[in-house]
Design a protein around this motif. Sequence first.
Motif, short mmCIF file in Angstrom:
data_model
loop_
_atom_site.label_atom_id
_atom_site.label_comp_id
_atom_site.label_asym_id
_atom_site.label_seq_id
_atom_site.Cartn_x
_atom_site.Cartn_y
_atom_site.Cartn_z
N LYS A 175 -7.65 -18.87 -15.05
CA LYS A 175 -8.18 -19.85 -14.08
C LYS A 175 -9.67 -19.60 -13.85
CE LYS A 175 -3.98 -20.80 -11.41
NZ LYS A 175 -2.98 -20.02 -12.11
N LYS A 176 -10.45 -20.69 -13.81
CA LYS A 176 -11.89 -20.55 -13.57
C LYS A 176 -12.21 -20.48 -12.08
CE LYS A 176 -14.05 -22.70 -17.61
NZ LYS A 176 -14.98 -23.74 -18.04
N GLU A 177 -11.41 -21.17 -11.25
CA GLU A 177 -11.74 -21.22 -9.82
C GLU A 177 -10.48 -21.38 -8.99
OE1 GLU A 177 -14.24 -24.66 -9.44
OE2 GLU A 177 -12.61 -26.04 -9.88
N LYS A 178 -10.64 -21.13 -7.69
CA LYS A 178 -9.52 -21.36 -6.77
C LYS A 178 -9.20 -22.86 -6.75
CE LYS A 178 -9.48 -19.27 -2.69
NZ LYS A 178 -9.96 -18.73 -1.39
N PRO A 179 -7.92 -23.21 -6.56
CA PRO A 179 -7.59 -24.64 -6.49
C PRO A 179 -8.37 -25.30 -5.36
CG PRO A 179 -5.60 -23.26 -6.41
CD PRO A 179 -6.76 -22.35 -6.37
N TYR A 205 -16.20 -16.83 -5.28
CA TYR A 205 -16.50 -16.39 -6.65
C TYR A 205 -15.68 -17.22 -7.63
CZ TYR A 205 -18.88 -12.31 -4.73
OH TYR A 205 -19.76 -11.49 -4.07
N PHE A 206 -16.30 -17.56 -8.79
CA PHE A 206 -15.59 -18.34 -9.80
C PHE A 206 -16.08 -17.92 -11.18
CE2 PHE A 206 -19.37 -20.56 -8.44
CZ PHE A 206 -19.93 -21.10 -9.59
N ARG A 207 -15.33 -18.32 -12.21
CA ARG A 207 -15.70 -17.96 -13.59
C ARG A 207 -16.43 -19.13 -14.26
NH1 ARG A 207 -11.96 -13.78 -13.74
NH2 ARG A 207 -9.90 -14.47 -13.07
N LEU A 208 -17.37 -18.78 -15.14
CA LEU A 208 -18.00 -19.81 -15.97
C LEU A 208 -17.16 -20.08 -17.20
CD1 LEU A 208 -21.73 -18.68 -15.71
CD2 LEU A 208 -20.64 -20.60 -14.54
N SER A 209 -16.35 -19.08 -17.58
CA SER A 209 -15.53 -19.21 -18.79
C SER A 209 -14.31 -18.31 -18.64
CB SER A 209 -16.35 -18.80 -20.01
OG SER A 209 -15.51 -18.48 -21.08
N THR A 210 -13.20 -18.69 -19.30
CA THR A 210 -12.01 -17.83 -19.27
C THR A 210 -11.97 -16.93 -20.51
OG1 THR A 210 -10.75 -19.64 -20.26
CG2 THR A 210 -10.59 -19.38 -17.87
N GLU A 245 -7.53 -15.82 -7.06
CA GLU A 245 -6.80 -16.18 -5.83
C GLU A 245 -7.21 -15.27 -4.67
OE1 GLU A 245 -4.45 -18.35 -4.73
OE2 GLU A 245 -4.54 -19.56 -6.54
N LYS A 246 -7.16 -13.94 -4.92
CA LYS A 246 -7.44 -12.97 -3.84
C LYS A 246 -8.94 -12.76 -3.62
CE LYS A 246 -3.24 -10.25 -4.63
NZ LYS A 246 -2.74 -9.01 -5.23
N GLN A 247 -9.76 -13.19 -4.58
CA GLN A 247 -11.22 -13.04 -4.49
C GLN A 247 -11.64 -11.57 -4.40
OE1 GLN A 247 -13.96 -15.86 -4.06
NE2 GLN A 247 -12.38 -16.42 -5.53
N THR A 248 -11.00 -10.73 -5.23
CA THR A 248 -11.35 -9.31 -5.26
C THR A 248 -11.00 -8.72 -6.62
OG1 THR A 248 -11.05 -7.21 -4.10
CG2 THR A 248 -9.11 -8.54 -4.35
N CYS A 249 -11.61 -7.58 -6.96
CA CYS A 249 -11.23 -6.86 -8.17
C CYS A 249 -9.91 -6.14 -7.93
CB CYS A 249 -12.29 -5.83 -8.55
SG CYS A 249 -13.89 -6.54 -8.98
N ASP A 250 -9.07 -6.12 -8.97
CA ASP A 250 -7.79 -5.42 -8.86
C ASP A 250 -7.45 -4.85 -10.23
OD1 ASP A 250 -5.45 -4.45 -7.84
OD2 ASP A 250 -4.76 -6.36 -7.00
N TRP A 251 -6.41 -3.98 -10.26
CA TRP A 251 -6.01 -3.42 -11.56
C TRP A 251 -5.65 -4.58 -12.49
CZ3 TRP A 251 -7.84 1.08 -11.33
CH2 TRP A 251 -7.72 1.88 -10.19
N LYS A 252 -6.08 -4.49 -13.75
CA LYS A 252 -5.95 -5.62 -14.68
C LYS A 252 -4.50 -6.08 -14.81
CE LYS A 252 -7.81 -7.64 -18.74
NZ LYS A 252 -8.81 -7.62 -19.77
N ALA A 253 -3.56 -5.12 -14.83
CA ALA A 253 -2.15 -5.47 -15.02
C ALA A 253 -1.61 -6.32 -13.87
CB ALA A 253 -1.31 -4.19 -15.16
N LYS A 254 -2.25 -6.24 -12.72
CA LYS A 254 -1.76 -6.97 -11.54
C LYS A 254 -2.38 -8.36 -11.40
CE LYS A 254 -1.30 -4.78 -7.62
NZ LYS A 254 -1.66 -3.95 -6.45
N VAL A 255 -3.43 -8.65 -12.20
CA VAL A 255 -4.14 -9.93 -12.06
C VAL A 255 -3.51 -10.98 -12.98
CG1 VAL A 255 -6.36 -11.11 -12.33
CG2 VAL A 255 -6.27 -8.80 -11.39
N THR A 256 -3.06 -12.09 -12.38
CA THR A 256 -2.39 -13.14 -13.17
C THR A 256 -3.22 -14.42 -13.24
OG1 THR A 256 -1.27 -13.87 -11.16
CG2 THR A 256 -0.08 -12.29 -12.55
N THR A 257 -4.51 -14.32 -12.83
CA THR A 257 -5.32 -15.55 -12.75
C THR A 257 -6.47 -15.55 -13.76
OG1 THR A 257 -6.65 -14.52 -11.01
CG2 THR A 257 -4.81 -15.89 -10.30
#
Length: 534
Positions: free
Chosen positions: A98-102, A49-54, A83-95
């Motif tokens: 980033k649009k995609e995994k490195p 999964y990746f983003r089209l826009s940040t 990074e983890k490729q999953t939904c998580d609580w917003k406060a815990k997501v630091t990516t």
Amino acid sequence: MAKVIKLFGLLCLVVTIAAEVRVKRQDDDSDPDSVNVEELCKDRPGDEYFRLSTDGDCREVVRCTRSGLKQITCPSGLAFDIEKQTCDWKAKVTTCDKKEKPRKVLPILKTDEPICPEGKLSCGNGECLDKELFCNGKPDCKDESDENACTVELDPNRAPDCDTTQCVLPDCFCSADGTRIPGNIEPQQVPQMITITFNGAINVDNIDLYEDIFNGQRQNPNGCQIRGTYFVSHKYTNYSAVQDLHRKGHEISVFSLTHKDDPNYWTQGTYDDWLAEMAGARLIVERFANITDGSIIGMRAPYLRVGGNKQFEMMADQFFVYDASITASLGRVPIWPYTLYFRMPHKCNGNAHNCPSRSHPVWEMVMNELDRRDDPTFDESLPGCHMVDSCSNIQSGEQFGRLLRHNFNRHYNTNRAPLGLHFHASWLKSKKEYREELIKFIEEMLGRNDVFFVTMLQVIQWMQNPTELNALRDFQEWKEKCDVKGQPYCSLPNACPLTTRELPGETLRLFTCMECPNNYPWILDPTGDGFSKK
């Protein structure tokens, strides 16, 4: 701990069942929403999964499919962790920026004309190295590309595809898609085996549950008591209770020593990490539950975070016979356990996708996902769940009963692959109706003459010597400890109050019929005798 796992299961569920919406490709290139699907999807894995826009709230991502891009949206309050490729609580997501995994540099493994001499392969930068150096756990290419294509499908030194002329019982079992019955017995002549397993510490919080389910009165059609398998974690375990479960004929396996709650510790664990955790846990159980018959031969990874080839190399060296951590996605026909001499017969599913790619002399007691739909004839498709307590839509005893019977029928009416019912005891204890429904199901199944509640080891014993139903009454491997009576080894275990330098400030009780050790056993000192002086 169960709550943590349940939450993790819920988060995985969220990403899978979030609405998949077609992202329409715009024909008008001047439109800011226009995307070049071909370019975006070139060399990109279909499950990434990746983003089209940040811009926006960090909830929307897409993935590539044959019909274009598909979008998922995390529920309100959650964000997608790239990074983890999953939904998580917003406060815990630091990516969210980033649009995609490195992207990692990949080796050049497939070319029309060979780039390197025979026995060598090309790194991403064109450097040639010995084939054996690829995917050995340490980078050898200057661009480190030799460690970036190491999946079950890509590892240049991967296990070969199943060859039934080479892979023969009792030591080896494989089939092209995993659904073949051992011994090619007709399904109607195969016993429907059911394995009830529990993960975690055994203590006063759950002993009453185990005594209720396995009360000594419930017998398989061969006249022997029904059995379960316990994957024991160390902290808070009462070893006198483990000793008594073993005395009664249940199977004791290990679930790790520390049960660290960092999932990456397990996925990225070194050979020595797995050795200390699993062989260390076995040493503790053998010593403090006085299990001296060499019967602790199985293990399950915490959070089902499989440790790749390192885990299985350790298992082979330490004479572990089986692992029970790899999950198989819900399919039309369930999968039989298999040995890992040859390539695993299904996609690497589950947490972090770190399945073993090499050949290992180990059995995999695969966890077939359960179908958790309330009405399988009508409901839309839902992803399966591997632990019963990760079927988060089960909220009542009635629903739980339907789940048990439907999944029994799925196995029984196809190839009769063993049905695994895997629990954390806290879930069964959370509602009285769950416990009652499980016991009702067990008693209903025992009313038939072709259903057996067995341990993981007993499944392997049957597979090594496939025996038709009409000869099972005399199947000797299932007769051991057939009907155990008598008293526990000790009625008043030692309640040893212990400390260890590894867990400063904690005093932990170790319940055992054996002598108290000097220290609380832990990862650097599994015997509790004290640290070796260096």
